[in-house]
Write a protein that holds these residues in place. Sequence first.
Motif, PDB file in Angstrom:
ATOM      1  N   ALA A 132       4.852   1.819  -0.410  1.00  0.00           N
ATOM      2  CA  ALA A 132       5.482   1.992   0.986  1.00  0.00           C
ATOM      3  C   ALA A 132       6.911   1.853   1.049  1.00  0.00           C
ATOM      4  O   ALA A 132       7.392   0.554   0.389  1.00  0.00           O
ATOM      5  CB  ALA A 132       4.682   0.995   1.930  1.00  0.00           C
ATOM      6  N   GLY A 133       7.637   2.569   1.709  1.00  0.00           N
ATOM      7  CA  GLY A 133       9.077   2.393   1.278  1.00  0.00           C
ATOM      8  C   GLY A 133       9.577   1.725   2.772  1.00  0.00           C
ATOM      9  O   GLY A 133      10.851   1.626   2.687  1.00  0.00           O
ATOM     10  N   ALA A 134       8.955   1.274   3.771  1.00  0.00           N
ATOM     11  CA  ALA A 134       9.475   0.715   5.179  1.00  0.00           C
ATOM     12  C   ALA A 134      10.701  -0.159   4.629  1.00  0.00           C
ATOM     13  O   ALA A 134      10.582  -1.233   4.151  1.00  0.00           O
ATOM     14  CB  ALA A 134       8.182  -0.215   5.386  1.00  0.00           C
ATOM     15  N   THR A 193       0.885  -1.221  -0.045  1.00  0.00           N
ATOM     16  CA  THR A 193      -0.001  -0.037  -0.036  1.00  0.00           C
ATOM     17  C   THR A 193       1.019   1.192  -0.104  1.00  0.00           C
ATOM     18  O   THR A 193       2.051   1.136  -0.432  1.00  0.00           O
ATOM     19  CB  THR A 193      -0.879  -0.018   1.220  1.00  0.00           C
ATOM     20  OG1 THR A 193      -1.760   1.280   1.181  1.00  0.00           O
ATOM     21  CG2 THR A 193      -0.261   0.106   2.574  1.00  0.00           C
ATOM     22  N   VAL A 194       0.366   2.521   0.302  1.00  0.00           N
ATOM     23  CA  VAL A 194       0.969   3.516   0.522  1.00  0.00           C
ATOM     24  C   VAL A 194       1.867   3.785   1.496  1.00  0.00           C
ATOM     25  O   VAL A 194       3.041   4.048   1.905  1.00  0.00           O
ATOM     26  CB  VAL A 194       0.256   4.968   0.427  1.00  0.00           C
ATOM     27  CG1 VAL A 194       0.843   6.213   0.588  1.00  0.00           C
ATOM     28  CG2 VAL A 194      -0.404   4.719  -1.085  1.00  0.00           C
ATOM     29  N   HIS A 195       1.121   3.576   2.984  1.00  0.00           N
ATOM     30  CA  HIS A 195       1.775   3.900   4.021  1.00  0.00           C
ATOM     31  C   HIS A 195       2.583   2.844   4.768  1.00  0.00           C
ATOM     32  O   HIS A 195       2.123   1.684   4.717  1.00  0.00           O
ATOM     33  CB  HIS A 195       0.555   4.084   5.146  1.00  0.00           C
ATOM     34  CG  HIS A 195       0.892   4.376   6.693  1.00  0.00           C
ATOM     35  ND1 HIS A 195       1.401   3.633   7.589  1.00  0.00           N
ATOM     36  CD2 HIS A 195       0.782   5.640   7.435  1.00  0.00           C
ATOM     37  CE1 HIS A 195       1.590   4.333   8.521  1.00  0.00           C
ATOM     38  NE2 HIS A 195       1.463   5.513   8.622  1.00  0.00           N
ATOM     39  N   SER A 196       3.794   2.931   5.249  1.00  0.00           N
ATOM     40  CA  SER A 196       4.749   2.103   5.531  1.00  0.00           C
ATOM     41  C   SER A 196       4.265   0.974   6.937  1.00  0.00           C
ATOM     42  O   SER A 196       4.262   0.015   6.787  1.00  0.00           O
ATOM     43  CB  SER A 196       6.281   2.768   6.258  1.00  0.00           C
ATOM     44  OG  SER A 196       6.998   2.945   5.057  1.00  0.00           O
ATOM     45  N   GLY A 197       3.689   1.975   7.716  1.00  0.00           N
ATOM     46  CA  GLY A 197       2.939   1.010   8.780  1.00  0.00           C
ATOM     47  C   GLY A 197       1.878   0.001   8.640  1.00  0.00           C
ATOM     48  O   GLY A 197       1.931  -1.335   9.070  1.00  0.00           O
ATOM     49  N   LYS A 244       6.435  11.266  12.691  1.00  0.00           N
ATOM     50  CA  LYS A 244       7.303  10.476  13.490  1.00  0.00           C
ATOM     51  C   LYS A 244       6.575   9.034  13.379  1.00  0.00           C
ATOM     52  O   LYS A 244       5.692   8.502  13.968  1.00  0.00           O
ATOM     53  CB  LYS A 244       7.030  10.828  15.161  1.00  0.00           C
ATOM     54  CG  LYS A 244       7.874   9.690  16.008  1.00  0.00           C
ATOM     55  CD  LYS A 244       8.097  10.342  17.294  1.00  0.00           C
ATOM     56  CE  LYS A 244       8.713   9.858  18.159  1.00  0.00           C
ATOM     57  NZ  LYS A 244       9.064  10.242  19.549  1.00  0.00           N
ATOM     58  N   TYR A 245       6.775   8.510  12.050  1.00  0.00           N
ATOM     59  CA  TYR A 245       6.567   7.129  11.850  1.00  0.00           C
ATOM     60  C   TYR A 245       7.301   6.465  10.759  1.00  0.00           C
ATOM     61  O   TYR A 245       8.510   7.131  10.603  1.00  0.00           O
ATOM     62  CB  TYR A 245       5.154   6.796  11.186  1.00  0.00           C
ATOM     63  CG  TYR A 245       4.832   7.110  10.015  1.00  0.00           C
ATOM     64  CD1 TYR A 245       4.799   8.284   9.189  1.00  0.00           C
ATOM     65  CD2 TYR A 245       4.512   6.167   8.855  1.00  0.00           C
ATOM     66  CE1 TYR A 245       4.656   8.386   8.010  1.00  0.00           C
ATOM     67  CE2 TYR A 245       4.333   6.398   7.696  1.00  0.00           C
ATOM     68  CZ  TYR A 245       4.431   7.438   7.085  1.00  0.00           C
ATOM     69  OH  TYR A 245       4.157   7.602   6.012  1.00  0.00           O
ATOM     70  N   SER A 246       7.669   5.231  10.608  1.00  0.00           N
ATOM     71  CA  SER A 246       8.743   4.547   9.952  1.00  0.00           C
ATOM     72  C   SER A 246       9.052   5.327   8.651  1.00  0.00           C
ATOM     73  O   SER A 246      10.450   5.354   8.473  1.00  0.00           O
ATOM     74  CB  SER A 246       8.727   3.277   9.975  1.00  0.00           C
ATOM     75  OG  SER A 246       7.349   2.944   9.107  1.00  0.00           O
ATOM     76  N   ALA A 247       8.108   5.889   7.718  1.00  0.00           N
ATOM     77  CA  ALA A 247       8.860   6.336   6.574  1.00  0.00           C
ATOM     78  C   ALA A 247       9.410   7.643   7.013  1.00  0.00           C
ATOM     79  O   ALA A 247      10.590   7.799   6.265  1.00  0.00           O
ATOM     80  CB  ALA A 247       7.681   6.623   5.710  1.00  0.00           C
ATOM     81  N   GLY A 248       9.032   8.525   7.717  1.00  0.00           N
ATOM     82  CA  GLY A 248       9.752   9.658   8.053  1.00  0.00           C
ATOM     83  C   GLY A 248      11.080   9.265   8.688  1.00  0.00           C
ATOM     84  O   GLY A 248      12.072   9.957   8.070  1.00  0.00           O
TER      85      GLY A 248
END
Length: 391
Positions: A128-130, A103-107, A174-178
């Motif tokens: 998602a870049g996680a 998806t889009v959001h890493s989390g 403040k979440y994994s992507a950032g």
Amino acid sequence: MEKTINRLSGLLAGAALLGLAMPAAHAADAVKVGLMLPATGTYAKLGTAITNGFKLYADENGGKIGGVTVEYSMVDDESDPAKATENANKLVKRDAVDVLVGTVHSGVAMAMAKVARGTKTLMIVPNAGADELTGPLCAPNIFRTSFTNWQPSYAMGPVLLGKGVKKVVTLTWKYSAGLQAIDGFKESFTAGGGEIVKELTLPFPNTEFQPYLTEIASLKPDAVFVFFAGGGAVKLAKDYAAAGLKDSIPLYGSGFLTDGTLDAMGGAGEGLLTTLHYADGLDNAKDKAFRAAYEKAYGMAPDVYAVQGYDAAQLLAAGLTAVQGKVEDRQGMIKAMEAAHIDSPRGTFSMSAAHNPVQDIYLREAKGSVNPVVSVASKALADPARGCSMQ
Ligand code: BEZ
């Protein structure tokens, strides 16, 4: 899907025990694709662009991917990690999809990957870049057609050092992507002698930037490096300019800051330099054809998210074509996807051993509605894939 595979292997084992001839795998009537993407919230536009890109490829091929008719199941994941496991299970268990795309959001993607690993469902990540997805969580059935959070930001370190920038303040959600994007930038910038004066963060998806901008003004760094995307990126660029910082403390970021957001920024993004694996005005035939087809189909210009969606379909096509549409020949599909050279609008890319694109990262400068290439900031950049052991 898992149920189908278990049923199939039971039948095959029974046939073998009875000395019966093994049934040959046959081309599927349809491939069931589960699109799990945001349709609401700050990343809604990104989800739509990925969906558009993916469907454009199928539509260009008569509604088929790799010669097989596509059936879609769709879920709005709302970029909410708390709902991610349930949403992924809806697609895998209730709808029995063959491939999970999202998806889009890493989390959210991390939770999806755990479902994909547990059920051995083929998964293609179109954004998602996680770093974990092609790091510690890497798996034979998980592929990505976008980037790691590390990749575009890592490429910006040497660019700023080359401009004589020495002291930088970073700002992100403040979440994994950032956090991983900032780590990527920090790694190359500090290795070359740069200093991170302060790392500022705010909770996702908050956009109350004023206190952070006040602090930046008092810290007076040489530059600011950020990760923001979608609606948050628009607000940040507008607030940064309105605070009078744009001309005194240059703002840089990974390219999500200005991709698909410049019109909404109303001029506040003009001149911003960013690094990303896509840019406007690339001189390749694939990009020209893709952009013309996208504009015709959707009445707007594509962005990086549309490219990543299109390439997710191209990667699936590489797998399905190699097995003549026999969706159940998962090993054959994986082998072909690993070896694929994707003729992408961004330029041709290959897959790393961890299933992440090895790709050029461009330096771009925002002009009007577009992000034309300035130079190649990093050629054929592969993520280090720390912690990936493929088994
Ligand atoms: C992420 O959460 O990985 C992400 C979201 C938007 C743009 C880029 C990365």
